[in-house]
Design an enzyme around this catalytic site. Structure first.
Site, PDB file in Angstrom:
ATOM      1  CB  CYS A   1     -12.974 -22.837 -21.630  1.00  0.00           C
ATOM      2  SG  CYS A   1     -12.017 -24.259 -22.133  1.00  0.00           S
ATOM      3  CG  ASP A   2     -14.308 -16.333 -20.729  1.00  0.00           C
ATOM      4  OD1 ASP A   2     -15.439 -15.882 -21.005  1.00  0.00           O
ATOM      5  OD2 ASP A   2     -13.664 -15.999 -19.722  1.00  0.00           O
TER       6      ASP A   2
END
Ligand SMILES: Cc1ncc(COP(=O)(O)O)c(C=O)c1O
Length: 388
Positions: free
Chosen positions: A340-341
């Site tokens: 999710c980064d």
């Protein structure tokens, strides 16, 4: 049954010319017959063997030490051990591997100029007797924990033209180096040599000659001071092909050998500690496409391996070659990992035929500094290494 993309990957035009047909066949055969979940890294043992047979052969009195950090998988290290290379280690974890494989201490060195006291103790108790240093603090540590051991000083040398420079963190200039060698002798250590590193993935052959000329001046000065140096460790840095062709190892070594022979009345023992060149181009990272998106005029392609679980070097300048088994029209993609980064972007300039979700995406020359850097960030597993 073979999936469509594996069949397409088998078409002649899909294999980049720098990948051997035998490697490609092994990869496709693995994909067609294995149920292994992606992502995983395939290592072609035959390519590793060829590299081991190549490295160090054109330099007189050369001894080769595999830099374990490049890929510390136990089966990889076992293979390299069976092929007869020596080892360069930096930590308790790497020492543990040596212990597990029963590697004798005379075949191990540590070129990390700043070592933890506990590692020094463990390495000494195993019998390791060759350590790098580049500060008075390291000399103090070594003299109290490894009294009498053999040491070599790390010289700072130009890293221009290397994709992964290492010169800022380590190394000293010649005047400081001579002071440190003398200080090491005074503190009861045995100074035996000099080391340098031209930077990893070094594409500038002159980095080696410049470094050697710097060593020659220091060597002569050391001799005048009564030090009897006998080892020159030229570090790693040999490059591999990721996208564009690079200068080949025999050419680099022939040049190094010429410069050494011209400048040393008596050839020192030459230590080489390659990591990337031993294992890098033997590795094919097998990933799967997990998503696609259009954002404005950008096409995003998401795969199940990213910066955090294997492709960390992509953010530091390494640009890989990618292959998909699709016959669709080529598109420009931004290739991203699964986490999710937003830091997890592998490459912003990838031209590839459009794959579908579930297709394989192969990343070539991915054997070095991939799995060794991987974490389980966001719950994505560290990819397995499989020898083929
Ligand atoms: C001390 C030392 N030796 C050898 C190597 C291996 O270098 P390469 O992978 O460029 O061959 C490294 C890489 O960081 C290193 O720090």
């Amino acid at each position: 049954m073979q999936s469509r993309d594996i069949y397409d990957l088998g078409r002649n035009s899909m294999r980049p010319s720098f990948i051997k047909q035998s490697t490609w066949d092994k990869v496709l055969n693995f994909l067609a017959t294995s149920k292994e979940m992606t992502p995983f890294l395939l290592i072609d043992s035959e390519v590793v063997k060829e590299k081991v047979e190549l490295i160090g052969k054109r330099i007189e009195k050369a001894k080769v030490f595999y830099a374990v950090k490049a890929h510390p998988d136990i089966e990889v290290v076992r293979l390299i051990n069976n092929l007869g290379l020596n080892f360069e280690i930096a930590s308790e974890g790497e020492l543990k591997l040596m212990r597990m494989l029963n590697v004798s201490a005379e075949r191990i060195i540590s070129s990390n100029p700043v070592k933890s006291p506990h590692f020094i103790q463990e390495a000494v108790s195993y019998g390791v007797n060759l350590f790098a240093f580049d500060s008075a603090t390291e000399v103090d540590k070594l003299s109290s924990l490894a009294s009498g051991c053999n040491v070599y000083v790390r010289l700072s040398v130009p890293n221009e033209g290397s994709d992964w420079p290492l010169s800022k963190k380590f190394g000293v200039e010649p005047d400081a180096a001579i002071e440190l060698l003398l200080y090491a002798r005074d503190k009861g250590l045995n100074p035996v040599g000099i080391t340098f590193h031209v930077g990893s993935q070094c594409k500038n052959i002159y980095n080696w000659s410049t470094a050697i000329y710097k060593v020659v001046a220091l060597w002569e000065k050391a001799q005048k001071e009564g030090l009897k140096l006998r080892i020159l460790n030229i570090g790693g840095g040999y490059p591999i092909r990721y996208t564009k062709e690079v200068i080949d190892i025999p050419a680099i070594e022939e040049m190094i050998n010429r410069v050494l022979k011209k400048n040393f009345p008596e050839m020192p023992e030459i230590h080489i500690e390659p990591g990337r060149a031993v294992i890098g181009d033997a590795g094919i990272f097998v990933t799967s496409v997990i998503g696609k998106a259009t954002r404005g005029d950008e096409n995003w392609l998401y795969i199940d391996a990213g910066v955090f679980n294997g492709l960390m070097e992509s953010i530091g300048g390494i640009k890989y070659t990618y292959v998909v088994g699709s016959r669709a029209a080529k598109k420009r993609w931004i290739l991203a990992g699964p986490s999710c980064d937003s830091f997890d972007v592998i490459d912003r300039e990838v031209l590839l035929p459009e794959p579908v979700v579930g297709d394989h995406l192969l990343i070539l020359s991915a054997g070095a500094y991939t799995i060794s850097y991987a974490s389980e960030f966001n719950g994505f597993p560290i990819p397995k290494t499989i020898l083929i």
